[in-house]
Write an enzyme that holds these catalytic residues in place. Structure first.
Site, PDB file in Angstrom:
ATOM      1  N   ASP A 175     -10.115  37.650 -25.723  1.00  0.00           N
ATOM      2  CA  ASP A 175     -11.093  38.007 -24.994  1.00  0.00           C
ATOM      3  C   ASP A 175     -11.494  39.163 -25.481  1.00  0.00           C
ATOM      4  OD1 ASP A 175     -11.954  38.445 -21.956  1.00  0.00           O
ATOM      5  OD2 ASP A 175     -10.754  38.448 -21.618  1.00  0.00           O
ATOM      6  N   ASP A 228     -13.559  41.802 -21.970  1.00  0.00           N
ATOM      7  CA  ASP A 228     -12.898  42.205 -21.157  1.00  0.00           C
ATOM      8  C   ASP A 228     -11.739  42.255 -20.890  1.00  0.00           C
ATOM      9  OD1 ASP A 228     -16.036  42.474 -21.001  1.00  0.00           O
ATOM     10  OD2 ASP A 228     -16.194  40.722 -20.345  1.00  0.00           O
ATOM     11  N   ASP A 236      -6.929  39.245 -20.372  1.00  0.00           N
ATOM     12  CA  ASP A 236      -6.243  39.277 -19.701  1.00  0.00           C
ATOM     13  C   ASP A 236      -6.292  38.736 -17.922  1.00  0.00           C
ATOM     14  OD1 ASP A 236      -9.605  39.966 -19.964  1.00  0.00           O
ATOM     15  OD2 ASP A 236      -8.581  41.709 -18.053  1.00  0.00           O
TER      16      ASP A 236
HETATM   17 MG   LIG Z   1     -10.759  39.508 -19.618  1.00  0.00          MG
END
Ligand SMILES: [Mg+2]
Length: 182
Positions: free
Chosen positions: A11, A13, A142
């Protein structure tokens, strides 16, 4: 028959690009006397939920501005980890979801990858708002819970952040990823 290399989806961000600290810094600079949120106080992946309802639209609008995604600082160690994964023969792909309002976000995510990881990595990007459609062995993300229209083929490994610690899944940072993945 040789075994196919393991595919690692990474991922952007909150994993490669520091979205959280950047948006909070902009908010703080522009609203010094209003509601503030410190990075250490972020207990939700969707930070908007931590803002008073009347301020949420204004906060969300920051990430839709031209130049926002382009300006995110890299998370330390991300570039080195991705380079090392490739060196080890892993099939590494950047798997990122664009904003629904995508005018600036989509081209700026490509520009960010080109600047911070190098042009070759733009060939290894998958942009989708449904990551369950992407085949892989591991998704490093995240977000505490990544869902979509399919049962994913990948195992979700959390990139450790303050806002995902209540989730009981394997987790890593760019400082210890080898111990967790290899
Ligand atoms: Mg993310």
């Amino acid at each position: 028959m040789t075994q196919a290399p393991r595919t690692i989806l990474v991922d952007m961000d909150g994993v490669l690009a520091d979205f959280q600290s950047a948006i909070l810094a902009i908010w703080e600079a522009e609203h010094p006397h209003e509601f503030t949120l410190k990075e250490s106080e972020v207990t939700e992946h969707d930070m908007t939920q931590l803002f008073p309802p009347e301020l949420r639209d204004e906060f969300d609008a920051i990430a839709l501005r031209e130049g926002f995604f382009r300006s995110l600082p890299p998370i330390e160690g991300g570039r080195e980890a991705l380079t090392e994964m490739q060196r080890l023969g892993l099939n590494v792909r950047i798997c990122t979801a664009p904003k629904k309002i995508h005018r600036f976000c989509v081209p700026e995510k490509y520009a960010w990858i080109e600047e911070h990881l190098g042009g070759d990595w733009t060939n290894r990007m998958v942009m989708t708002r449904d990551k369950t459609l992407v085949a892989g062995d591991i998704l490093i993300d995240d977000k505490p819970c990544v869902t979509g229209s399919l049962t994913p083929t990948w195992t979700h490994v959390l990139y450790d952040q303050t806002y995902n610690r209540s989730t009981d899944k394997p987790r890593l940072t760019w400082q210890n990823w080898k111990e967790v993945l290899l």
